[in-house]
Design a protein around this motif. Structure first.
Motif, PDB file in Angstrom:
ATOM      1  N   GLN A  25      20.330  17.177  -8.253  1.00  0.00           N
ATOM      2  CA  GLN A  25      18.877  17.248  -8.093  1.00  0.00           C
ATOM      3  C   GLN A  25      18.449  16.584  -6.784  1.00  0.00           C
ATOM      4  O   GLN A  25      17.502  17.038  -6.136  1.00  0.00           O
ATOM      5  N   CYS A  26      19.149  15.518  -6.397  1.00  0.00           N
ATOM      6  CA  CYS A  26      18.851  14.887  -5.106  1.00  0.00           C
ATOM      7  C   CYS A  26      19.081  15.876  -3.972  1.00  0.00           C
ATOM      8  O   CYS A  26      18.260  16.001  -3.050  1.00  0.00           O
ATOM      9  N   TYR A  69      22.774  13.709  -8.945  1.00  0.00           N
ATOM     10  CA  TYR A  69      22.971  13.859  -7.501  1.00  0.00           C
ATOM     11  C   TYR A  69      22.688  15.292  -7.053  1.00  0.00           C
ATOM     12  O   TYR A  69      22.260  15.533  -5.932  1.00  0.00           O
ATOM     13  N   PHE A 129      17.506  15.775  -0.145  1.00  0.00           N
ATOM     14  CA  PHE A 129      18.128  14.504   0.215  1.00  0.00           C
ATOM     15  C   PHE A 129      19.647  14.679   0.223  1.00  0.00           C
ATOM     16  O   PHE A 129      20.194  15.513  -0.483  1.00  0.00           O
ATOM     17  N   ALA A 143      15.303   4.358  -7.338  1.00  0.00           N
ATOM     18  CA  ALA A 143      16.593   4.382  -8.014  1.00  0.00           C
ATOM     19  C   ALA A 143      17.089   2.955  -8.208  1.00  0.00           C
ATOM     20  O   ALA A 143      17.258   2.215  -7.252  1.00  0.00           O
ATOM     21  N   GLY A 166      24.478  10.404 -11.565  1.00  0.00           N
ATOM     22  CA  GLY A 166      23.275  10.288 -10.745  1.00  0.00           C
ATOM     23  C   GLY A 166      22.724   8.889 -10.806  1.00  0.00           C
ATOM     24  O   GLY A 166      23.480   7.914 -10.928  1.00  0.00           O
ATOM     25  N   LYS A 223      23.227  12.634  -0.786  1.00  0.00           N
ATOM     26  CA  LYS A 223      23.512  11.838  -1.971  1.00  0.00           C
ATOM     27  C   LYS A 223      23.106  10.375  -1.781  1.00  0.00           C
ATOM     28  O   LYS A 223      22.537   9.757  -2.671  1.00  0.00           O
ATOM     29  N   MET A 276      18.013  11.090 -12.559  1.00  0.00           N
ATOM     30  CA  MET A 276      18.098  12.148 -11.557  1.00  0.00           C
ATOM     31  C   MET A 276      19.564  12.305 -11.172  1.00  0.00           C
ATOM     32  O   MET A 276      20.219  11.332 -10.788  1.00  0.00           O
ATOM     33  N   CYS A 327      19.653   8.688  -2.680  1.00  0.00           N
ATOM     34  CA  CYS A 327      19.360   8.515  -4.091  1.00  0.00           C
ATOM     35  C   CYS A 327      20.075   7.311  -4.673  1.00  0.00           C
ATOM     36  O   CYS A 327      19.818   6.938  -5.817  1.00  0.00           O
ATOM     37  N   ASP A 328      20.998   6.739  -3.951  1.00  0.00           N
ATOM     38  CA  ASP A 328      21.747   5.612  -4.488  1.00  0.00           C
ATOM     39  C   ASP A 328      20.843   4.387  -4.638  1.00  0.00           C
ATOM     40  O   ASP A 328      19.896   4.197  -3.871  1.00  0.00           O
ATOM     41  N   THR A 352      16.532   3.418  -2.022  1.00  0.00           N
ATOM     42  CA  THR A 352      15.191   3.872  -2.338  1.00  0.00           C
ATOM     43  C   THR A 352      14.639   3.008  -3.467  1.00  0.00           C
ATOM     44  O   THR A 352      15.394   2.592  -4.347  1.00  0.00           O
TER      45      THR A 352
END
Length: 318
Positions: free
Chosen positions: A255-256, A253, A261, A274, A242, A263, A251, A266-267, A271
């Motif tokens: 949970q993302c 992936y 969201f 992260a 994650g 994947k 977090m 979240c990278d 954002t």
């Protein structure tokens, strides 16, 4: 009569269960034969053929090879359930239920020896079958792993093949013998003992499939895209992956995805929260440590079940 010919209660047990032994031998020969034939076929026919400019399609032989490899892997994984059912039912509980055991016990055969002979015979046959299936599967994978098409989606950590690739399957068949014997001497009813023996063996297998990643310390990596454990030659078992957030939290992936969201949001870089990636994984070099730890625990459970089976038998018939 040579020294390898079974005598006394062992000879009686072999005579009683001769059809089951022949059936087991036939199924083992068919399973191994399927894999050997499929490998010879794909070796001569090839894995893919050309279907035009820039086009390739798999051969019928490669399809059969993949099927045969899946078949032997699943056969090895399901073998402990079959062993538990046979040990709990026809081998022990049926004689206790029908009263046939009294005939043996009146022939200078003690209850402990009667049970020991059955456990030793079942353990020897089941272990031989498990080792043969494991050797066959590893031999098959030594070929398929060399080809990118044949090795697709065949990670060593897959639940459908992992126990069958090493010593763990031997631990499970010995556990199946022990659990089956304990269920039989406790319940003394054939069908009930089979159901309990299979359920207990399957339950232990499922439990270890769940906790297996935690039986050996994982490798932890954190950083940018260059920290990925995936390379052309590596086959890691990803336990958690994650992103590390700006506040230091992590977090996964999953949970993302649970938050709605995909994947990629979240990278890192997509954002502000992260800042980098993290991985917790087992490299391929962790295969044998994981196998040996699990096998050791399973063998301890098997020994405890065997001890309990003899205690129960001795208390009721000693």
């Amino acid at each position: 009569m040579n020294s390898l010919t079974p005598r006394g209660p062992a000879w009686v047990a072999v005579r009683q269960h001769r059809p089951a032994l022949w059936t087991a031998l036939l199924l083992t020969v068919l399973t191994v034969g399927c894999v050997v034939a499929a490998r010879v076929w794909v070796g001569s026919a090839g894995v893919v053929v050309s279907c035009g400019k820039g086009c390739e399609m798999s051969t019928t032989a490669s399809g059969w090879f993949r099927w045969a490899e899946n078949y032997v892997g699943h056969a090895a994984v399901l073998l402990p359930l079959v062993v538990a059912a046979f040990t709990a039912g026809p081998l022990i509980a049926r004689e206790l239920e029908s009263g046939m055991y009294r005939l043996a016990w009146t022939q200078s055969v003690s209850p402990a020896r009667w049970l020991a002979v059955r456990l030793a015979g079942a353990a020897a046959v089941a272990t031989a079958g498990a080792v043969l299936l494991t050797v066959t599967l590893r031999w098959s994978r030594s070929y398929s792993q060399e080809d990118a098409f044949l090795s697709m989606a065949r990670s060593w950590s897959g639940r459908e093949v992992y126990p069958a690739l090493g010593a763990t399957v031997v631990g499970y068949v010995l556990l199946a013998v022990a659990v089956g014997a304990l269920a039989a001497v406790l319940l003394r009813r054939t069908l009930l003992a089979i159901a309990v023996g299979v359920a207990a063996t399957g339950g232990v297998s499922l439990f270890f499939a769940w906790v297996r990643p935690h039986l050996w310390p994982v490798v932890k990596a954190e950083g940018g895209a260059g920290t990925s454990p995936f390379t052309a030659s590596s086959e890691p078992w990803i336990v958690r992956e994650g992103v590390v957030l700006a506040d230091g939290g992590r977090m996964t992936y999953k949970q993302c995805l649970d938050m709605g969201f995909s994947k990629s949001p979240c990278d890192p870089g997509s954002t502000p929260t992260a800042v980098t990636r993290f991985y917790e994984y087992h490299p391929a070099s962790h295969f044998w440590p994981l196998q040996l730890v699990e096998t050791g625990i399973v063998l301890v459970l098997a020994a405890a079940c065997v001890f309990a089976a003899f205690k129960v038998l001795g208390r009721r018939h000693g």
